[in-house]
Design an enzyme around this catalytic site. Structure first.
Site, PDB file in Angstrom:
ATOM      1  CG  HIS A  31      -1.747   1.186   1.405  1.00 50.64           C
ATOM      2  ND1 HIS A  31      -1.438   2.154   2.331  1.00 50.64           N
ATOM      3  CD2 HIS A  31      -2.832   1.626   0.746  1.00 50.64           C
ATOM      4  CE1 HIS A  31      -2.309   3.115   2.252  1.00 50.64           C
ATOM      5  NE2 HIS A  31      -3.188   2.826   1.293  1.00 50.64           N
ATOM      6  CB  CYS A  55      -2.153  -1.315 -15.042  1.00 47.36           C
ATOM      7  SG  CYS A  55      -3.187  -2.655 -14.434  1.00 47.36           S
TER       8      CYS A  55
HETATM    9  C1  PEP Z   1      -1.598  -5.592 -10.092  1.00 43.79           C
HETATM   10  O1  PEP Z   1      -1.936  -6.552  -9.395  1.00 43.79           O
HETATM   11  O2  PEP Z   1      -0.585  -5.592 -10.815  1.00 43.79           O
HETATM   12  C2  PEP Z   1      -2.391  -4.361 -10.075  1.00 43.79           C
HETATM   13  C3  PEP Z   1      -2.124  -3.363 -10.877  1.00 43.79           C
HETATM   14  O3  PEP Z   1      -3.393  -4.259  -9.145  1.00 43.79           O
HETATM   15  P1  PEP Z   1      -3.129  -3.919  -7.583  1.00 43.79           P
HETATM   16  O4  PEP Z   1      -1.682  -3.543  -7.444  1.00 43.79           O
HETATM   17  O5  PEP Z   1      -4.035  -2.829  -7.229  1.00 43.79           O
HETATM   18  O6  PEP Z   1      -3.471  -5.237  -6.941  1.00 43.79           O
END
Ligand code: PEP
Ligand code: MG
Length: 467
Positions: A31, A422
């Site tokens: 986080h 992403c």
């Molecule tokens: C991921 O898992 O790569 C992602 C972009 O989602 P999060 O980091 O919010 O789990």
């Protein structure tokens, strides 16, 4: 400098107010790291040797003890912590973008201009940003982002004016209670999306439905639980018991992602309504039509996407009828579980696009917790067991192989299916080169990494040409 054992949603204002963030627990994709990176803050996470005493307001490490108010400096690139103040200066690009007051300027520093000129003809990869606030979108555009590749809606819920309604939604015992709490959230979410669409203009914006384990939002201190119980007009004991019942042993593999929207369809319904109402409102008042992409997280089967996508389509039709206008939109999914990668051909039947969530895909492929890996990863790297931290640079042989399968299988079903990344690897130069080779359409990273990603995408294209 905000110093915490680990951060939680309650720290959001502290994170905004601080120049840097230092935590004892966590990893590259936990986080504090994600939020700090998006805000453009210097950050060190998982400094496990620190002893932090909240009550005493002290921080100790290797015989040095600092108290609240003492100077402390950190280097987010090397992970070094200095007792005392050291001289700092902004990077060339940041100096250019944030010169003067008001909106950030478009980054046209000489180095970037040259990179852009070199890559313009050959660069295949578009570069988007992970952003969930209008100011982050403005930064992203100034740095040259061509869209938003990931808007984590849960980050919007951290704001102090929303957190109580979110908590009410989570602890609701009946659908009626939950719908009431969601009704409070709807106008706030709609306003957030209006801000993001306005900032992004006609560029594409990918908005993801709620993803994290719900208990992350719950209060843990007794005073807040008491206040919330009072506001909700329920006994303190009952609320405390409900919070306890939501605790999970393995939250990252538990009740999160699309599983939330499937258990509580009213959450997805509220979010879809906020998105489409905002898009229609912006299209009415501005001279452009927002390019909306709705993304469903943590899917492992086609049926999950069909269920959640069905809700999005149904709400879109309702809103378009009410507003008497239609907005073109896409519904796609994240590929962030090994099963999703292996079943990509079938999942693609119901998806308009794929976005690789390589934070979770790395976590689930290796079976290493994103938050706890720092306990042994440094030793693994030092002893050459792993060549590098797979959460920082994509493991092309394992995680990358799954991505390759998903690209091939997905495009077998839908040739030309739009695909991006992403996860945090979308801002790492070597991982970007791999994404270029895979034939992805875009990478998405935090706004401050966009210049680097543009440069890396241009270099990957030029290197390929040279070969
Ligand atoms: C991921 O898992 O790569 C992602 C972009 O989602 P999060 O980091 O919010 O789990
Ligand atoms: Mg994820």
């Amino acid at each position: 400098m905000l110093v915490r054992i680990e951060t939680s949603p309650e720290d959001i204002l502290g994170m905004q107010a601080s120049a840097g963030i230092l935590t004892a627990r966590g990893g590259m994709t936990s986080h504090a790291a994600l939020v700090a990176r998006q805000m453009g803050k210097v950050c060190i996470v998982g400094a496990g040797e620190l002893e932090i005493d909240y009550k005493a307001g002290t921080l100790s490490c290797g015989g040095t003890k600092l108290s609240e108010g003492d100077w402390l400096s950190i280097d987010g690139s090397t992970g070094e912590i200095y007792a005392g103040a050291i001289a700092t200066q902004p990077s060339d690009v940041a100096r250019w973008v944030f010169a003067g007051r008001g909106k950030p300027r478009r980054a046209r520093s000489p180095a970037l201009r040259e990179a852009d000129a070199l890559g313009r003809r050959d660069r295949r990869l578009r570069v988007r940003a992970n952003a969930d606030q209008p100011d982050q979108c403005q930064n992203a555009i100034a740095f040259g982002a061509e869209g938003v590749g990931l808007c984590r809606t849960e980050h919007m819920f951290f704001a102090p004016e929303k957190i109580d309604a979110v908590r009410e939604m989570i602890v609701s015992e009946t659908e009626t209670q939950r719908v009431k709490a969601l009704a409070r959230l709807l106008p706030l979410q709609r306003k957030d999306f209006e801000g993001i669409f306005t900032a992004m203009g006609p560029r594409p914006v990918t908005i993801r439905s709620l993803d994290p384990p719900l208990h992350e939002f719950l209060p843990h201190d007794d005073a807040t639980i008491k206040r919330l119980a009072h506001e909700m007009k329920i006994p303190h004991k009952r609320l405390a018991a409900k919070i306890e019942s939501l605790r999970e042993m393995n939250p990252m593999l538990g009740h999160r992602g699309c599983r939330l929207g499937i258990s509580f369809p009213e959450i997805t319904r509220m979010q879809a309504r906020a998105i489409f109402e905002a898009a229609c409102n912006v299209a009415r008042t501005k001279r452009f039509v927002p390019r909306v992409e709705v993304m469903i997280p943590l899917v492992s089967t086609q049926s999950e996407l069909v269920l959640q996508g069905g809700i999005v389509h149904e709400v879109a039709e309702q809103v378009f009828a009410e507003k008497k206008r239609r907005i073109p939109y896409l519904v796609g999914t994240m590929i962030e579980l090994p099963r999703a990668a292996l079943r990509a051909a079938t999942i693609a039947e119901s998806a308009d696009f794929f976005s690789f969530g390589t934070n979770d895909l790395t976590q689930t492929t290796y079976g290493i917790s994103r938050d706890d890996g720092t306990r042994f990863l440094p030793m693994y790297i030092e002893e050459d067991i792993y060549p590098e931290d797979p959460f920082a640079t994509l493991d092309t042989l394992g995680v990358g192989r799954l991505m390759q399968i998903a690209v091939e299988e997905g495009r077998k079903t839908k040739p030309g299916l739009k695909m991006g990344i992403c996860g945090e690897h979308g801002g790492d130069p070597r991982s970007i080169e791999f994404c270029h080779t895979l034939g992805l359409d875009y990478v998405s990273c935090s706004p401050f990494r966009v210049p680097l990603a543009r440069l890396a995408a241009a270099q990957a294209a030029l290197r390929e040409k040279k070969k």
